[in-house]
Design an enzyme around this catalytic site. Structure first.
Site, PDB file in Angstrom:
ATOM      1  N   ARG A 128       0.842  -1.194   0.000  1.00  0.00           N
ATOM      2  CA  ARG A 128       0.000   0.000   0.000  1.00  0.00           C
ATOM      3  C   ARG A 128       0.877   1.243   0.000  1.00  0.00           C
ATOM      4  NH1 ARG A 128      -4.960  -1.900   2.179  1.00  0.00           N
ATOM      5  NH2 ARG A 128      -6.036  -2.443   0.267  1.00  0.00           N
ATOM      6  N   GLN A 133       0.304   2.182  -6.109  1.00  0.00           N
ATOM      7  CA  GLN A 133      -1.134   2.463  -6.158  1.00  0.00           C
ATOM      8  C   GLN A 133      -1.780   2.059  -7.494  1.00  0.00           C
ATOM      9  OE1 GLN A 133      -1.608   6.439  -4.762  1.00  0.00           O
ATOM     10  NE2 GLN A 133      -3.201   5.860  -3.331  1.00  0.00           N
ATOM     11  N   ASP A 136      -2.661  -1.677  -7.621  1.00  0.00           N
ATOM     12  CA  ASP A 136      -3.360  -2.238  -6.463  1.00  0.00           C
ATOM     13  C   ASP A 136      -4.732  -2.802  -6.851  1.00  0.00           C
ATOM     14  OD1 ASP A 136      -4.522  -2.795  -4.059  1.00  0.00           O
ATOM     15  OD2 ASP A 136      -4.185  -0.832  -3.165  1.00  0.00           O
ATOM     16  N   SER A 139      -7.643  -2.879  -4.186  1.00  0.00           N
ATOM     17  CA  SER A 139      -8.384  -1.613  -4.065  1.00  0.00           C
ATOM     18  C   SER A 139      -9.372  -1.448  -5.219  1.00  0.00           C
ATOM     19  CB  SER A 139      -7.427  -0.411  -4.041  1.00  0.00           C
ATOM     20  OG  SER A 139      -6.736  -0.394  -2.826  1.00  0.00           O
ATOM     21  N   TYR A 235      -3.653  -2.300   7.142  1.00  0.00           N
ATOM     22  CA  TYR A 235      -4.835  -3.156   7.322  1.00  0.00           C
ATOM     23  C   TYR A 235      -5.281  -3.174   8.780  1.00  0.00           C
ATOM     24  CZ  TYR A 235      -3.910  -5.134   2.700  1.00  0.00           C
ATOM     25  OH  TYR A 235      -3.724  -5.304   1.365  1.00  0.00           O
TER      26      TYR A 235
HETATM   27  P1  NAD Z   1      -9.831  -4.312   4.348  1.00  0.00           P
HETATM   28  O1  NAD Z   1     -10.590  -4.738   3.152  1.00  0.00           O
HETATM   29  O2  NAD Z   1      -8.682  -5.147   4.807  1.00  0.00           O
HETATM   30  O3  NAD Z   1     -10.838  -4.178   5.592  1.00  0.00           O
HETATM   31  C1  NAD Z   1     -11.965  -3.340   5.516  1.00  0.00           C
HETATM   32  C2  NAD Z   1     -12.072  -2.469   6.724  1.00  0.00           C
HETATM   33  O4  NAD Z   1     -12.550  -3.236   7.816  1.00  0.00           O
HETATM   34  C3  NAD Z   1     -10.765  -1.837   7.192  1.00  0.00           C
HETATM   35  O5  NAD Z   1     -10.910  -0.438   7.175  1.00  0.00           O
HETATM   36  C4  NAD Z   1     -10.587  -2.381   8.614  1.00  0.00           C
HETATM   37  O6  NAD Z   1     -10.029  -1.430   9.493  1.00  0.00           O
HETATM   38  C5  NAD Z   1     -12.017  -2.688   8.993  1.00  0.00           C
HETATM   39  N1  NAD Z   1     -12.148  -3.629  10.113  1.00  0.00           N
HETATM   40  C6  NAD Z   1     -11.513  -4.809  10.325  1.00  0.00           C
HETATM   41  N2  NAD Z   1     -11.948  -5.355  11.494  1.00  0.00           N
HETATM   42  C7  NAD Z   1     -12.861  -4.510  12.019  1.00  0.00           C
HETATM   43  C8  NAD Z   1     -13.651  -4.512  13.200  1.00  0.00           C
HETATM   44  N3  NAD Z   1     -13.578  -5.500  14.085  1.00  0.00           N
HETATM   45  N4  NAD Z   1     -14.470  -3.471  13.417  1.00  0.00           N
HETATM   46  C9  NAD Z   1     -14.550  -2.445  12.531  1.00  0.00           C
HETATM   47  N5  NAD Z   1     -13.831  -2.374  11.408  1.00  0.00           N
HETATM   48  C10 NAD Z   1     -12.994  -3.395  11.147  1.00  0.00           C
HETATM   49  O7  NAD Z   1      -9.362  -2.813   4.212  1.00  0.00           O
HETATM   50  P2  NAD Z   1      -8.865  -2.067   2.903  1.00  0.00           P
HETATM   51  O8  NAD Z   1     -10.025  -1.686   2.087  1.00  0.00           O
HETATM   52  O9  NAD Z   1      -7.829  -2.893   2.308  1.00  0.00           O
HETATM   53  O10 NAD Z   1      -8.273  -0.718   3.499  1.00  0.00           O
HETATM   54  C11 NAD Z   1      -7.444  -0.653   4.640  1.00  0.00           C
HETATM   55  C12 NAD Z   1      -6.748   0.711   4.672  1.00  0.00           C
HETATM   56  O11 NAD Z   1      -5.722   0.770   3.694  1.00  0.00           O
HETATM   57  C13 NAD Z   1      -7.655   1.888   4.404  1.00  0.00           C
HETATM   58  O12 NAD Z   1      -7.289   2.944   5.247  1.00  0.00           O
HETATM   59  C14 NAD Z   1      -7.326   2.267   2.992  1.00  0.00           C
HETATM   60  O13 NAD Z   1      -7.641   3.606   2.694  1.00  0.00           O
HETATM   61  C15 NAD Z   1      -5.862   1.984   2.967  1.00  0.00           C
HETATM   62  N6  NAD Z   1      -5.341   1.813   1.623  1.00  0.00           N
HETATM   63  C16 NAD Z   1      -4.238   2.516   1.241  1.00  0.00           C
HETATM   64  C17 NAD Z   1      -3.720   2.371  -0.050  1.00  0.00           C
HETATM   65  C18 NAD Z   1      -2.489   3.119  -0.488  1.00  0.00           C
HETATM   66  O14 NAD Z   1      -2.003   3.933   0.267  1.00  0.00           O
HETATM   67  N7  NAD Z   1      -1.977   2.878  -1.661  1.00  0.00           N
HETATM   68  C19 NAD Z   1      -4.318   1.494  -0.933  1.00  0.00           C
HETATM   69  C20 NAD Z   1      -5.448   0.784  -0.500  1.00  0.00           C
HETATM   70  C21 NAD Z   1      -5.940   0.957   0.772  1.00  0.00           C
END
Ligand code: NAD
Length: 392
Positions: A128, A133, A136, A139, A235
């Protein structure tokens, strides 16, 4: 180098790994592209569009595997646990495989892939970082799923989403609650807002609050703090059962007050936490809808059944799996762009940089020369650390 695109074989899968618009990007970078006949048909890309852009159509799957130096798929064996095994005899040493491989799924399957000698890259492990990006794929698919989840809820709910003031009276807006504000959750918030719903959201990562608010959602704060809520990769982390029990208790009110709940809470490599119990479902108004995007990983709702719609207490719990496949045109387009960016990064001057120390490459590299070389996977499955070169 020849890139091969087999037709996806997972039942009902309509996506395709490469779409015609990325073929010129790849041919310009020195690749040739071969595509299995009708591989893109289910996503709205007929064979003629591929040939127009310079790709070659091959009649059968075995032809594609035989000719390709690099095979690209959406669901490779690993993530395709239904029909994927049939590809194993087609893989060979010296060949590269790229796609969703579910690297933290089954160690036996990953070992089976490793034993073919294929050099495989799991797109799930894309770091990430800003640099990665454009590659990804998780995403991209999360974005599609978040959008589609709202549409599914919209057609199922016996209400409309927006507030309307009409000659026939005023209609109050639907209340949508999103649990888990990662990529899919944030897209669900944005989509539900566009449809006019009143949206609130919750995530255990405090960093999510600002993102929810910037999309016009209300952030539901619970008086409970997760321990190290976010790992180094961004994550959410696994918490203990007492934390989840407390979450369920505190979420009850917000769930009961919602017409639609969209759940997306997952933790990599773990079963999804149960955040909505059967009892909480009972408190919801008749006709309410839950779309559980974590269904494939065990579900965030106790009543969810993967791949099914369950009706309990007149609440519909949609446990649809592989939702991105239901938007195959744009899901494939985004995935293909991600792959094209990765392929042009991975291959320089006609050579695969599989030995590279580069973060993007060694994080995604799963198997090589008959072995599982990915440090994260080895650690996850308690395999001894590799000391050989490239075992990072
Ligand atoms: P994910 O699909 O792994 O999980 C979805 C969401 O569920 C996450 O936000 C996680 O915090 C939440 N979650 C897990 N257990 C939980 C619980 N018990 N109660 C409430 N919420 C819970 O997540 P994702 O979509 O892969 O995204 C994770 C983070 O990574 C986000 O902040 C996203 O913006 C970031 N991200 C950054 C980049 C980058 O910088 N290039 C790319 C993709 C995602």
């Amino acid at each position: 180098m020849i890139i091969g695109v087999p037709k996806e074989s997972y039942p009902g899968e309509r996506r395709v790994a490469l779409v015609p618009i990325v073929i010129p990007i790849l041919t310009k970078a020195g690749f040739e592209v071969v595509v299995e006949a009708s591989a893109g048909a289910g996503a709205g890309y007929p064979d003629a569009l591929y040939t127009d852009k310079g790709a070659k159509i091959l009649p059968g799957r075995a032809d594609v595997f035989a000719q390709a130096d690099i095979v690209v798929q959406v669901l490779c064996y690993g993530s395709n646990d239904v029909t994927g095994e049939a590809d194993v005899p087609l893989m060979r040493r010296g060949q590269t495989l790229i796609g969703f491989l579910r690297p933290l799924g089954s160690i036996e399957v990953i070992q089976q892939i490793a034993q073919t000698g294929v050099t495989s890259f799991a797109v799930e492990f894309m770091p990430r970082t800003t640099r990665a990006q454009s590659m990804d794929a998780l995403s991209s698919m999360g974005t599609i799923c978040g959008y589609k989840a709202v549409l599914l809820a919209g057609v199922t709910l016996p209400k409309i989403f927006p507030m309307l003031t009409t000659a026939a009276g005023t209609i109050t807006p639907a209340r949508v609650f999103v649990i888990g504000a990662g990529v899919a959750g944030l897209q669900a918030i944005a989509t539900a807002r566009r449809l006019g719903a009143v949206v609130s959201a919750y995530d255990m990562r405090p960093a999510a609050k600002e993102q929810v608010q910037s999309l016009g959602g209300r952030f539901v704060e619970l008086p409970i703090e997760a321990k190290d809520a976010q790992d180094a990769r961004g994550y959410g982390t696994a918490q203990d059962e007492s934390f989840y029990a407390k979450q369920r208790e505190l979420l009850s009110r917000a769930v009961a007050d919602s017409d639609v709940v969209i759940t997306t809470a997952v933790v990599p490599g773990k079963k999804a936490p149960v955040l909505i119990t059967a009892d909480m479902v009972k408190q919801m108004a008749p006709g309410s809808v839950i779309v559980d995007l974590a269904a494939e990983r065990g579900g965030n709702c106790e009543l969810t059944q993967a791949g099914k719609i369950v009706v309990e207490h007149d609440v519909r719990i949609i446990g649809e799996i592989n939702l991105a496949s239901k938007v195959p045109y744009h899901a494939s387009q985004m995935y293909a762009r991600n792959l094209a960016a990765f392929l042009t990064y991975l291959v320089k001057d006609g050579k695969l940089r599989a030995n590279s120390d580069d973060e993007i490459i060694h994080e995604t590299l799963l198997t090589r020369d008959g072995e599982i070389v990915n440090a994260r996977v080895r650690q996850f499955f308690s395999l001894p650390e590799l000391v050989a070169q490239g075992a990072k």
